[in-house]
Every structure is written in C-alpha cells, then in structure tokens.
Design a protein around this motif. Structure first.
Motif, PDB file in Angstrom:
ATOM      1  N   GLU A 242      -7.926   0.294  14.814  1.00 48.07           N
ATOM      2  CA  GLU A 242      -8.216   1.629  14.980  1.00 48.07           C
ATOM      3  C   GLU A 242      -7.081   2.335  15.707  1.00 48.07           C
TER       4      GLU A 242
ATOM      5  N   LEU B  38      -4.097   2.642  13.504  1.00 51.38           N
ATOM      6  CA  LEU B  38      -4.147   3.621  12.688  1.00 51.38           C
ATOM      7  C   LEU B  38      -3.918   5.071  13.314  1.00 51.38           C
ATOM      8  N   GLU B  39      -4.307   5.113  14.570  1.00 51.43           N
ATOM      9  CA  GLU B  39      -3.924   6.543  15.377  1.00 51.43           C
ATOM     10  C   GLU B  39      -2.426   6.399  15.584  1.00 51.43           C
TER      11      GLU B  39
ATOM     12  N   ALA C  18      -0.634   7.475  12.403  1.00 49.02           N
ATOM     13  CA  ALA C  18      -0.832   8.910  12.087  1.00 49.02           C
ATOM     14  C   ALA C  18       0.041   9.854  12.993  1.00 49.02           C
TER      15      ALA C  18
ATOM     16  N   THR D  35      -3.118  13.097   9.569  1.00 50.18           N
ATOM     17  CA  THR D  35      -4.414  12.694  10.438  1.00 50.18           C
ATOM     18  C   THR D  35      -4.672  11.177  10.245  1.00 50.18           C
ATOM     19  N   VAL D  36      -5.614  10.599  11.104  1.00 44.10           N
ATOM     20  CA  VAL D  36      -6.149   9.185  10.982  1.00 44.10           C
ATOM     21  C   VAL D  36      -6.654   8.937   9.580  1.00 44.10           C
ATOM     22  N   GLU D  37      -7.511   9.980   9.348  1.00 48.20           N
ATOM     23  CA  GLU D  37      -8.195  10.002   7.916  1.00 48.20           C
ATOM     24  C   GLU D  37      -7.309   9.650   6.906  1.00 48.20           C
ATOM     25  N   GLU D  38      -5.947  10.744   6.861  1.00 49.76           N
ATOM     26  CA  GLU D  38      -4.925  10.589   5.807  1.00 49.76           C
ATOM     27  C   GLU D  38      -4.352   9.187   5.584  1.00 49.76           C
TER      28      GLU D  38
ATOM     29  N   ARG E 223      -5.885   6.239   6.691  1.00 46.57           N
ATOM     30  CA  ARG E 223      -6.950   5.422   6.402  1.00 46.57           C
ATOM     31  C   ARG E 223      -7.209   5.436   4.883  1.00 46.57           C
ATOM     32  N   GLU E 224      -7.110   6.679   4.274  1.00 45.24           N
ATOM     33  CA  GLU E 224      -7.391   7.135   2.620  1.00 45.24           C
ATOM     34  C   GLU E 224      -6.106   6.405   2.086  1.00 45.24           C
TER      35      GLU E 224
ATOM     36  N   SER F 291     -12.365  -2.938   4.529  1.00 48.46           N
ATOM     37  CA  SER F 291     -12.115  -1.563   5.303  1.00 48.46           C
ATOM     38  C   SER F 291     -10.377  -1.555   5.746  1.00 48.46           C
TER      39      SER F 291
ATOM     40  N   GLU G 129      -9.158  -0.968   8.544  1.00 49.61           N
ATOM     41  CA  GLU G 129      -9.393  -1.481   9.814  1.00 49.61           C
ATOM     42  C   GLU G 129      -9.584  -3.065   9.651  1.00 49.61           C
TER      43      GLU G 129
END
Length: 79
Positions: free
Chosen positions: A9, A12-13, A16, A22-25, A27-28, A51, A53
């Motif tokens: 995680e 990912l941060e 990003a 964003t982290v969500e972008e 992740r997507e 996932s 992660e």
C-alpha cells in the motif's frame, strides 16, 4: 524477507505521489493489467486474480528472494 500488504500500500502511495495521480488511479491501472494478463489463453489462471497490493507484495518478495539466492554464492567467496 517478508513483504506485507501494508508495504505494498505504501508503494502504491509512492507511485501515485511520484506521478501526480491518486492511489485509486494507480490501483485501477494495475488491476486492469492484472485483468488483461488473466485473460491471456497461454497461462494457468485458475482462481480469482490477485489484488494490486497482493501482486506487489508477491513480486517484491520474489525479487528479494532471487537476489539473495544469486548473491549468496558471491558472498560465500568473499568470506
């Protein structure tokens, strides 16, 4: 060395932050790549895809294990 989901995680941060998204972008994008790879007919893709992660944690752990495996013989010659 064991890499956990919390470390993934954080990765990912950092990705990003370094890319101004964003982290969500992030992740997507990784999830889309996992989905694309899972759809390929040339592999054994049973079960649910990992996932982002879980994939990062697995890849990091495997990388460290392989580096350690490759470096150990060199380390033994230096002793």
């Amino acid at each position: 060395m064991k890499f956990d989901i919390a470390a993934a995680e954080r990765a990912l941060e950092l990705v990003a932050q370094n890319n101004g998204v964003t982290v969500e972008e992030v992740r997507e994008e990784i999830a889309a790549a996992i989905s694309l790879a899972s759809a390929q007919p040339d592999g054994n893709h049973s079960g649910t895809p990992p996932s982002p992660e879980s994939l990062i944690a697995y890849a990091a752990e495997e990388t460290v294990n392989r580096i350690m495996h490759d470096m150990l013989p060199l380390w033994e010659t230096v002793k």
